[in-house]
Design a protein around this motif. Structure first.
Motif, short mmCIF file in Angstrom:
data_model
loop_
_atom_site.label_atom_id
_atom_site.label_comp_id
_atom_site.label_asym_id
_atom_site.label_seq_id
_atom_site.Cartn_x
_atom_site.Cartn_y
_atom_site.Cartn_z
N SER A 16 0.99 -1.17 0.14
CA SER A 16 -0.09 -0.03 -0.06
C SER A 16 0.93 1.41 -0.04
CB SER A 16 -0.83 -0.01 1.03
OG SER A 16 -1.74 1.13 1.12
N HIS A 20 1.02 4.26 -2.89
CA HIS A 20 0.96 5.94 -2.29
C HIS A 20 2.36 6.40 -2.80
CE1 HIS A 20 -2.54 5.97 0.07
NE2 HIS A 20 -1.83 5.01 0.89
N ARG A 36 -2.50 15.15 1.17
CA ARG A 36 -3.08 13.91 1.52
C ARG A 36 -2.13 12.66 1.39
NH1 ARG A 36 -5.86 9.38 0.26
NH2 ARG A 36 -6.21 9.67 -1.89
N ASP A 40 -0.78 10.07 4.14
CA ASP A 40 -0.79 8.61 4.22
C ASP A 40 0.25 7.76 4.12
OD1 ASP A 40 -3.79 8.88 3.78
OD2 ASP A 40 -3.85 8.75 1.91
N HIS A 44 1.79 5.02 6.93
CA HIS A 44 2.18 3.84 6.69
C HIS A 44 3.47 3.58 7.03
CE1 HIS A 44 -1.41 3.59 4.01
NE2 HIS A 44 -1.09 2.09 3.89
N VAL A 71 -4.37 2.85 10.90
CA VAL A 71 -4.09 2.84 9.31
C VAL A 71 -4.81 1.74 8.63
CG1 VAL A 71 -2.14 2.64 7.94
CG2 VAL A 71 -1.76 3.66 10.08
N ARG A 75 -7.56 2.37 5.44
CA ARG A 75 -7.24 1.82 4.26
C ARG A 75 -8.22 0.76 3.85
NH1 ARG A 75 -3.00 -1.92 4.01
NH2 ARG A 75 -4.25 -3.25 2.77
#
Length: 151
Positions: A16, A20, A36, A40, A44, A71, A75
């Motif tokens: 993930s 990102h 944003r 994120d 992570h 988190v 997600r």
């Protein structure tokens, strides 16, 4: 949560985070807002750091789960929203009925995410403050722990 569980959740978070990071690179090339995506990505990496420390036995299970759970929960909500949008695009709009709800791959993705969120929620809200042992690759069974303490 044993070492295998930490590795599975860590691999999922790493995947993930890499998505990102790719989004961040794309937004930087197109000079769009990255606030944003940076938030994120930072969340992570913070969660991955907690999992690394848990894997090494330096942070207890409950503390790591309290970091990782939010988190994973956010997600999961984002994945669910994305899958609903993809389904609406496949069906052709909100008003049409029928068709397959989700594909097998989408069901497996949701199941995996729900399982990880459930495990971390149980640990975050539980009382298990133990650390992972150096040789604890698989979950301990309750019966073997009690038997070993009685011997």
């Amino acid at each position: 949560m044993c070492k295998i569980g930490v590795l599975a959740i860590g691999a999922d978070l790493y995947h993930s985070a890499s998505q990102h990071f790719q989004t961040l690179l794309f937004l930087l090339q197109n000079e769009q807002s990255i606030r944003r995506v940076l938030f994120d990505l930072a969340a992570h990496f913070f969660a991955l750091g907690a999992l690394v420390l848990t894997f090494r036995g330096r942070v207890n299970r409950r503390s790591a789960a309290r970091i990782v759970f939010p988190v994973l929960a956010v997600r999961f909500a984002m994945e669910l929203e994305e899958l609903q949008r993809a389904k609406a695009a496949r069906v052709g709009g909100e008003g049409e009925a029928g068709g397959q709800v989700f594909s097998l791959g989408e069901i497996l993705l949701l199941t995996k995410s729900m399982m990880f969120v459930g495990i971390t929620a149980k640990l975050a809200m539980g009382k298990d403050t133990s650390c992972i042992d150096h040789d604890e690759w698989l979950p301990k069974r309750q019966g073997t722990q009690e038997h070993n303490h009685q011997s």
